[in-house]
Design an enzyme around this catalytic site. Sequence first.
Site, PDB file in Angstrom:
ATOM      1  CG  HIS A 193      -1.940  -1.093   1.201  1.00  0.00           C
ATOM      2  ND1 HIS A 193      -3.281  -0.854   1.105  1.00  0.00           N
ATOM      3  CD2 HIS A 193      -1.793  -2.441   1.211  1.00  0.00           C
ATOM      4  CE1 HIS A 193      -3.933  -2.013   1.080  1.00  0.00           C
ATOM      5  NE2 HIS A 193      -3.049  -2.990   1.149  1.00  0.00           N
TER       6      HIS A 193
ATOM      7  CG  ASP B 112      -5.050   2.102   1.693  1.00  0.00           C
ATOM      8  OD1 ASP B 112      -5.989   1.343   1.401  1.00  0.00           O
ATOM      9  OD2 ASP B 112      -3.855   1.811   1.550  1.00  0.00           O
TER      10      ASP B 112
END
Length: 481
Positions: A22, A119
């Site tokens: 990520h 995110d």
Amino acid sequence: MEHQSSTQIPHVLIFPVPLQGHVGPLLDLAELLCLAYFKITFLHTTHNHQWLTKHTDIEARFSRYPGFKYKTVPDGLPDAHPRTDPLRLSELFKGLASSAKPLLRDILVGDKVTCLILDEWLSFAYEIASEVQVPVMAFSTSGACFTWILHCIPKLVEAGDIPFKDEEMDKLVKNAPGMDSFLRYRDLPSFCRKLDTSSCRKLQHRFSGEIQLIKQAHSFILNTFEDLEGPCLSLIREHCSKVYSIGPLHAHLDYKLGTKEKTLSNTNNFLEVDQSCISWLDHKPDKSVVYVSFGSLAILTKDQLTEFWVGLVQSNKYFLWVIRPDLVIKSDLNSPITQDYLLDGTKKRGCIVKWAPQKEVLAHRAVGGFFTHCGWNSILESIVTGVPMLCWPYFTDQLINSRYVSYIWKIGLDMKDTCDRTRVKNMINDLMERKHDKLETSMSIMSHLTNKSISEGGSSYTNLDHLIEEIKAFIKKEPTF
Ligand code: UDP
């Protein structure tokens, strides 16, 4: 730039899930926005920031952008907590939510943030951003195929597709629009397996909530591109107002930076990179090596490790294998593997490292195939470098990714749910010899389309320009605190 006052420069706060897969793409997006002269604050956990600065020259990478800074938040976990244990990730999310909430509010308000690129999995942050009226752009580090199937999950539960029985694994999933002709129960995300009615309801509730949050976001950014995932992106667009596909971000960034500065964009590793494998590759013939890596989270039992190892040695191919210190379940390592023929075979044809410079490895002329767990970043990196894949998906999105890789894009093979030595050996031989040319032909078409999408006038290139304009437009609408 000089004529722009600082109040006209957008200030974007970027907040990734604190995991390798990520942080990497969101650092790339941060740099792309720095190139547009934005002010960027990258919100990191203290723990990850320490690892990142220990193993990579991350400060040097961003030192040329005066508007870039890191801020850190504690992740709420004790120092010794195994943060990358795939079976305990929920603890990381809970810890982060409880410790980051108050700090996030302070940063959003105190630092006059124009918008939050979040995110998608950090759902706790939507509420805070909404309270202080900072627009949220949700970011997905997965493919559009995974995002779409997540959208479908509540309906799949309602229609009785989930739960499903073990013996139904190879049947088609009936109620997944756009995927019903090829998606098997086997290909659904791993958390859809082995559920009872009550855990199904929980799953349905959870994903209805997640989807609602993504829909509430001002826009949705994906690290993918139209030529790869056009059909899924269209389906997502029916539910989310603004969808920007701007990937593959690492290649997009390389394109914008130009060839001279490429190497710095590779600095995002949590583990120390072992460069020695590059000189090992230098001594091997073209396309003769299988690169084996299961990413940053997957774990193996000792039995699985043994099957892979025997299969690799018996394939008689050169192999470069990433065995992270935490790849094999600790309790299984009390009796190390000592079979002579495995050790001899590895000495002759193998190279084992704890962490490789993956993008450089995949771009090396000696690498002919990638034996991968099918993480989304790994797939994109393989496509960019044109290396066909053999997929052994481990969990979550990797199961649907591998179906797309093998059945839809035809750029790899899928050996999901099996890993016995004979199958490993045979499928490596398919990857490197028997099916290699066919896979390579589809792969080179896809690589070409990737390059087109990130080059001037291409879909990802244009979408990024639109995203930048969208963020600039927030300045005019900013609330006064
Ligand atoms: N990676 C790397 N060196 C390694 C193994 C992995 O640099 O030895 C990088 C890889 O290039 C990718 C990321 O780690 O960018 C892994 O992300 P992915 O989405 O493929 O899988 P995850 O780790 O999230 O399961």
